[in-house]
Design a protein around this motif. Structure first.
Motif, PDB file in Angstrom:
ATOM      1  N   PHE A  63      -2.989  -0.478   6.869  1.00  0.00           N
ATOM      2  CA  PHE A  63      -3.812  -1.052   8.014  1.00  0.00           C
ATOM      3  C   PHE A  63      -5.190  -1.086   7.798  1.00  0.00           C
ATOM      4  CE2 PHE A  63      -5.625  -0.175  12.314  1.00  0.00           C
ATOM      5  CZ  PHE A  63      -4.804  -1.291  12.933  1.00  0.00           C
ATOM      6  N   SER A  64      -5.787  -0.398   6.992  1.00  0.00           N
ATOM      7  CA  SER A  64      -7.095  -0.520   6.511  1.00  0.00           C
ATOM      8  C   SER A  64      -7.408  -1.796   5.608  1.00  0.00           C
ATOM      9  CB  SER A  64      -7.640   0.694   5.788  1.00  0.00           C
ATOM     10  OG  SER A  64      -7.469   1.835   6.549  1.00  0.00           O
ATOM     11  N   LYS A  65      -6.390  -2.156   4.939  1.00  0.00           N
ATOM     12  CA  LYS A  65      -6.949  -3.259   3.997  1.00  0.00           C
ATOM     13  C   LYS A  65      -6.386  -4.730   4.745  1.00  0.00           C
ATOM     14  CE  LYS A  65      -3.984  -4.163   0.216  1.00  0.00           C
ATOM     15  NZ  LYS A  65      -3.080  -3.922  -0.945  1.00  0.00           N
ATOM     16  N   SER A  92       0.570   3.986   1.778  1.00  0.00           N
ATOM     17  CA  SER A  92       0.700   4.384   3.118  1.00  0.00           C
ATOM     18  C   SER A  92       0.472   3.290   4.094  1.00  0.00           C
ATOM     19  CB  SER A  92      -0.253   5.769   3.288  1.00  0.00           C
ATOM     20  OG  SER A  92      -1.681   5.242   3.643  1.00  0.00           O
ATOM     21  N   SER A 119      -1.383   4.041   6.798  1.00  0.00           N
ATOM     22  CA  SER A 119      -2.636   4.082   7.162  1.00  0.00           C
ATOM     23  C   SER A 119      -3.583   2.968   6.130  1.00  0.00           C
ATOM     24  CB  SER A 119      -3.398   5.322   6.977  1.00  0.00           C
ATOM     25  OG  SER A 119      -4.628   5.443   7.083  1.00  0.00           O
ATOM     26  N   ASP A 120      -3.312   3.229   4.561  1.00  0.00           N
ATOM     27  CA  ASP A 120      -3.801   2.153   3.612  1.00  0.00           C
ATOM     28  C   ASP A 120      -3.726   0.898   3.987  1.00  0.00           C
ATOM     29  OD1 ASP A 120      -5.124   4.637   2.566  1.00  0.00           O
ATOM     30  OD2 ASP A 120      -3.436   4.573   0.983  1.00  0.00           O
ATOM     31  N   ALA A 128       0.907  -1.030  -0.019  1.00  0.00           N
ATOM     32  CA  ALA A 128       0.062  -0.252   0.173  1.00  0.00           C
ATOM     33  C   ALA A 128       0.753   1.286   0.064  1.00  0.00           C
ATOM     34  CB  ALA A 128      -0.867  -0.023   1.224  1.00  0.00           C
ATOM     35  N   PRO A 145      -7.173  -6.440   7.244  1.00  0.00           N
ATOM     36  CA  PRO A 145      -8.138  -7.294   7.963  1.00  0.00           C
ATOM     37  C   PRO A 145      -8.946  -8.162   6.531  1.00  0.00           C
ATOM     38  CG  PRO A 145      -8.612  -5.349   8.819  1.00  0.00           C
ATOM     39  CD  PRO A 145      -7.451  -5.066   8.023  1.00  0.00           C
ATOM     40  N   SER A 146      -9.102  -7.608   5.516  1.00  0.00           N
ATOM     41  CA  SER A 146      -9.699  -8.326   4.379  1.00  0.00           C
ATOM     42  C   SER A 146      -8.786  -9.250   3.782  1.00  0.00           C
ATOM     43  CB  SER A 146     -10.613  -7.428   3.317  1.00  0.00           C
ATOM     44  OG  SER A 146      -9.511  -6.446   2.612  1.00  0.00           O
TER      45      SER A 146
END
Length: 87
Positions: A47-49, A42, A44-45, A40, A51-52
């Motif tokens: 960390f967001s992706k 960043s 942050s990006d 990713a 879990p899926s």
């Protein structure tokens, strides 16, 4: 009697290591515990992706944890070189 809001999961976290690839300008994450490699732009990006992506990897590999809440630990590393001052 006090109740704790935070509860320890009975499932140990999956350890994921993320390193910054300077040449590609992306964070690259991988795990020795599951066959996960993703990137990713960043942290942050990333960390967001995660879990899926974790669920996709668990499902694709027939892991018994697929479909359940699986905690993970994200360890980040970035190396920088000091800039020389020009007089």
């Amino acid at each position: 009697m006090a109740h704790s809001i935070l509860r320890k999961s009975s499932v140990p976290p999956i350890v994921i290591r993320a390193d910054f690839d300077v040449e590609a300008s992306v964070w690259v994450a991988q795990s020795d515990e599951i066959p996960l490699v993703t990137e990713a732009e960043s942290i942050s990006d990333l960390f967001s992706k995660l879990p899926s992506v974790i669920q996709d990897v668990l499902d694709a590999n027939g892991d018994a944890r697929a479909g359940s809440v699986v905690p993970y630990e994200l360890i980040t590393q970035s190396t920088a070189e000091p800039q020389a001052r020009v007089a």
